[in-house]
Design a protein around this motif. Structure first.
Motif, PDB file in Angstrom:
ATOM      1  N   ASN A 265      -2.482  -4.512   0.844  1.00 52.00           N
ATOM      2  CA  ASN A 265      -3.007  -3.515  -0.084  1.00 52.00           C
ATOM      3  C   ASN A 265      -1.938  -2.441  -0.294  1.00 52.00           C
ATOM      4  N   ASP A 266      -1.429  -2.364  -1.516  1.00 53.28           N
ATOM      5  CA  ASP A 266      -0.432  -1.356  -1.874  1.00 53.28           C
ATOM      6  C   ASP A 266       0.731  -1.363  -0.895  1.00 53.28           C
ATOM      7  N   SER A 267       1.195  -2.542  -0.543  1.00 52.76           N
ATOM      8  CA  SER A 267       2.293  -2.697   0.408  1.00 52.76           C
ATOM      9  C   SER A 267       3.432  -3.452  -0.264  1.00 52.76           C
ATOM     10  N   ARG A 268       4.674  -3.075   0.064  1.00 53.66           N
ATOM     11  CA  ARG A 268       5.820  -3.600  -0.659  1.00 53.66           C
ATOM     12  C   ARG A 268       6.921  -4.059   0.291  1.00 53.66           C
ATOM     13  N   ALA A 269       7.751  -4.945  -0.245  1.00 50.09           N
ATOM     14  CA  ALA A 269       9.013  -5.342   0.396  1.00 50.09           C
ATOM     15  C   ALA A 269       8.815  -5.868   1.807  1.00 50.09           C
ATOM     16  N   ASN A 270       7.749  -6.623   2.010  1.00 52.11           N
ATOM     17  CA  ASN A 270       7.513  -7.249   3.302  1.00 52.11           C
ATOM     18  C   ASN A 270       7.963  -8.707   3.261  1.00 52.11           C
ATOM     19  N   LYS A 271       8.483  -9.189   4.358  1.00 58.13           N
ATOM     20  CA  LYS A 271       8.886 -10.582   4.480  1.00 58.13           C
ATOM     21  C   LYS A 271       7.754 -11.344   5.156  1.00 58.13           C
TER      22      LYS A 271
ATOM     23  N   SER B 281     -10.167 -15.905   1.666  1.00 61.37           N
ATOM     24  CA  SER B 281      -8.836 -15.994   1.076  1.00 61.37           C
ATOM     25  C   SER B 281      -7.797 -16.221   2.163  1.00 61.37           C
ATOM     26  N   GLY B 282      -6.757 -16.943   1.794  1.00 64.47           N
ATOM     27  CA  GLY B 282      -5.651 -17.119   2.728  1.00 64.47           C
ATOM     28  C   GLY B 282      -4.707 -15.940   2.695  1.00 64.47           C
ATOM     29  N   PHE B 283      -4.090 -15.700   1.520  1.00 62.89           N
ATOM     30  CA  PHE B 283      -3.177 -14.578   1.311  1.00 62.89           C
ATOM     31  C   PHE B 283      -3.692 -13.799   0.104  1.00 62.89           C
ATOM     32  N   HIS B 284      -4.031 -12.525   0.330  1.00 60.48           N
ATOM     33  CA  HIS B 284      -4.707 -11.730  -0.697  1.00 60.48           C
ATOM     34  C   HIS B 284      -3.900 -10.453  -0.932  1.00 60.48           C
ATOM     35  N   PHE B 285      -3.471 -10.248  -2.195  1.00 61.90           N
ATOM     36  CA  PHE B 285      -2.642  -9.101  -2.571  1.00 61.90           C
ATOM     37  C   PHE B 285      -3.398  -8.238  -3.573  1.00 61.90           C
ATOM     38  N   VAL B 286      -3.419  -6.920  -3.324  1.00 57.75           N
ATOM     39  CA  VAL B 286      -4.154  -6.014  -4.217  1.00 57.75           C
ATOM     40  C   VAL B 286      -3.398  -4.698  -4.389  1.00 57.75           C
ATOM     41  N   ASN B 287      -3.671  -4.049  -5.527  1.00 59.75           N
ATOM     42  CA  ASN B 287      -3.398  -2.625  -5.758  1.00 59.75           C
ATOM     43  C   ASN B 287      -1.934  -2.221  -5.726  1.00 59.75           C
ATOM     44  N   THR B 288      -1.096  -2.918  -6.400  1.00 60.27           N
ATOM     45  CA  THR B 288       0.258  -2.410  -6.603  1.00 60.27           C
ATOM     46  C   THR B 288       0.911  -3.180  -7.739  1.00 60.27           C
ATOM     47  N   SER B 289       1.880  -2.537  -8.390  1.00 54.05           N
ATOM     48  CA  SER B 289       2.477  -3.145  -9.571  1.00 54.05           C
ATOM     49  C   SER B 289       3.773  -3.879  -9.266  1.00 54.05           C
ATOM     50  N   THR B 290       4.484  -3.494  -8.218  1.00 52.71           N
ATOM     51  CA  THR B 290       5.732  -4.173  -7.884  1.00 52.71           C
ATOM     52  C   THR B 290       5.832  -4.285  -6.373  1.00 52.71           C
ATOM     53  N   MET B 291       5.409  -5.415  -5.850  1.00 53.82           N
ATOM     54  CA  MET B 291       5.366  -5.549  -4.394  1.00 53.82           C
ATOM     55  C   MET B 291       6.702  -6.011  -3.804  1.00 53.82           C
ATOM     56  N   ARG B 292       7.421  -6.854  -4.541  1.00 53.96           N
ATOM     57  CA  ARG B 292       8.711  -7.368  -4.082  1.00 53.96           C
ATOM     58  C   ARG B 292       8.632  -7.984  -2.677  1.00 53.96           C
ATOM     59  N   HIS B 293       7.601  -8.766  -2.470  1.00 52.68           N
ATOM     60  CA  HIS B 293       7.481  -9.495  -1.215  1.00 52.68           C
ATOM     61  C   HIS B 293       8.355 -10.750  -1.252  1.00 52.68           C
ATOM     62  N   LEU B 294       8.771 -11.195  -0.088  1.00 48.98           N
ATOM     63  CA  LEU B 294       9.298 -12.548   0.076  1.00 48.98           C
ATOM     64  C   LEU B 294       8.203 -13.364   0.736  1.00 48.98           C
ATOM     65  N   LEU B 295       7.654 -14.292  -0.002  1.00 49.67           N
ATOM     66  CA  LEU B 295       6.545 -15.122   0.471  1.00 49.67           C
ATOM     67  C   LEU B 295       7.082 -16.538   0.636  1.00 49.67           C
ATOM     68  N   ARG B 296       7.357 -16.933   1.876  1.00 48.44           N
ATOM     69  CA  ARG B 296       8.118 -18.138   2.130  1.00 48.44           C
ATOM     70  C   ARG B 296       7.453 -19.036   3.179  1.00 48.44           C
TER      71      ARG B 296
END
Length: 457
Positions: free
Chosen positions: A343-349, A360-375
């Motif tokens: 939730n509103d979290s960014r740049a996490n690996k 849900s397995g992986f659930h993303f909410v409430n931010t416009s540019t998260m820049r996660h690496l989802l690998r």
């Protein structure tokens, strides 16, 4: 009641199989004194042992003593300022001193029960080893999920502005098992904790918190908590087993096995190898406003209906979520709960994790540019495998290697945002393999095209 036995600097006291009863302070040892306390009974005292001001020479480990107040106090003496009320304030009080309670090599623990608190250290260097602390009065009369940590209040071991080493203690039926407030250093190793509001909690720590190989069962609010360090700290939480209490259903946010708030680690924090058995209302690991935390190889298994988050990040940046396993063993996914929630979290690996059984397995909410690496994550049975809410994008993912290996009640992958959000969350895949591309149904409908612009998992 009578006042005190005072041991001044240079004096020596040896108490062995003695009874100290009905005192305001059973024994008051000042820095520079020499004491030996073994197999004594400290009964119906406001404080059993008071170590005060400097280094106290303990010529032998403090062993086999009992501190308890399950009877009627005598009337206070004229001018007595510390009234015990119904029970003694604590068994051992350490102020501005260096002091040890217990020894690892001994089979004779010190016992603390029927008190308000067990052991308290203020501005001190305190070591507590193999203490047996149980049935403190505060938790018997009330539970305090909104407690403040600045004062001892039904704590097995409590320290303020101190260095605390807690080794192999057994603590049960407390408001807080081990509570460190504004501590310089906490080392908690191999403690067995049960039936408590909070297991091990560091509030406003200054330098470091190290917790390893603890067992914490039936906690009401937190298994382990660290909040609001005064600066960047060194942090390690490893090899701890937690089992939450079903009574956490009465809390609006549920209980949490490992809770970190406003923590910025000086080096990548190690939260690793912890095993969590979670009741339906329990969270596994929660980060709020945290940075530089490494969540590695932790496992969370739900014991019944899932309603919370296995691992949840809230407004937390630049963390590593690696090799964790969050699973509910049911064959039909639950209607609530997330294995991994951002939730509103960014740049996490976010790499190499496994999820199964939650809504849900992986659930993303409430931010416009998260820049996660989802690998390289394995997304097993869920109602929605990968879910993005409105106004959410997770950035481009190139040859990410995530695998969809389960069955999905609603969607293997769903994005409920605008076309722009979907475009900015697209995955580029090398090929359309069975597991590398999510199964139908996908929302909105997507077709696998390795060179297409909208390859959205």
């Amino acid at each position: 009641m009578w006042k005190i036995i005072t041991v001044l600097s240079g004096a020596k006291v040896n108490l062995h199989f003695d009874t100290i009863q009905d005192a305001e302070f059973g024994l008051h040892a000042f820095g520079g004194s020499t004491i030996k306390l073994q197999f004594n009974r400290f009964y119906l005292n406001y404080v059993g042992v008071f170590a005060d001001g400097g280094s106290i020479n303990q010529i032998a480990p403090m062993l086999g003593n009992r501190f308890y107040t399950n009877g009627s106090f005598l009337p206070t003496y004229t001018g007595q300022t510390n009234s015990p009320g119904a029970y003694g304030y604590c068994g051992v009080l350490v102020k501005n001193a260096v002091f040890s309670v217990g020894a690892l090599t001994s089979s004779a623990p010190n016992y603390f029960y029927d008190l308000y608190n067990g052991i308290i250290g203020i501005n001190s260097d305190l070591t507590a080893t193999k203490a047996n602390i149980h049935d403190l009065i505060t938790i018997r009369s009330r539970l305090q999920p909104a407690r403040k940590f600045s004062n001892a209040d039904g704590d097995g071991i409590f320290t303020n502005n101190s260095t605390l080493t807690a080794l192999s203690n057994t603590i049960s039926v407390t408001n807080g098992a081990i509570t460190d407030y504004q501590g310089k250093s906490l080392i908690a190793y191999d403690n067995n904790i049960s039936n408590t509001v909070s297991g091990i909690y560091c509030a406003f720590p200054k330098i470091e918190c190290y917790m390893d190989k603890n067992q914490i069962t039936n906690y009401y609010l937190y298994g382990i908590g660290v909040s609001a360090p005064q600066s960047k700290i060194a942090l390690m939480i490893t090899r701890t087993d937690t089992f939450s209490s079903s009574t956490s259903s009465s809390l609006s946010g549920g209980s949490t096995a490992i809770y970190l708030e406003n923590v910025v680690a000086s080096n990548l924090a190690q939260v690793q190898g912890n095993k969590m058995i979670l009741d339906p209302y329990a969270n596994g690991i929660i980060l709020k406003n945290c940075q530089n935390i490494g969540l590695q190889e932790n496992s969370g298994t739900y014991n019944g209906i899932t309603t919370r988050n296995g691992i949840g990040l809230y407004t937390s940046f630049s963390n590593v979520v690696y090799g964790n396993r969050i699973a509910d063993t049911v064959s039909t996914p639950r209607t609530q709960g997330n294995a991994f929630f951002f939730n509103d979290s960014r740049a996490n690996k976010v790499c190499c994790n496994y999820s199964s059984g939650t809504r849900s397995g992986f659930h993303f909410v409430n931010t416009s540019t998260m820049r996660h690496l989802l690998r390289t994550n394995q997304i097993n049975h869920h109602r929605i495998g990968l879910e993005c809410d409105t106004s959410t994008n997770i950035d481009f993912q190139f040859n990410a290697g995530n695998r969809w290996t389960g069955n999905y009640t609603n969607y293997s992958s769903a994005h409920f945002g605008s076309q722009t959000d979907i475009f900015n969350s697209r995955f580029h895949v090398a090929n359309c393999t069975t597991q590398g591309w999510p199964k139908d149904p996908i929302f909105p409908t997507q077709n696998c095209n390795p060179i297409g612009p909208l390859n959205n998992d």
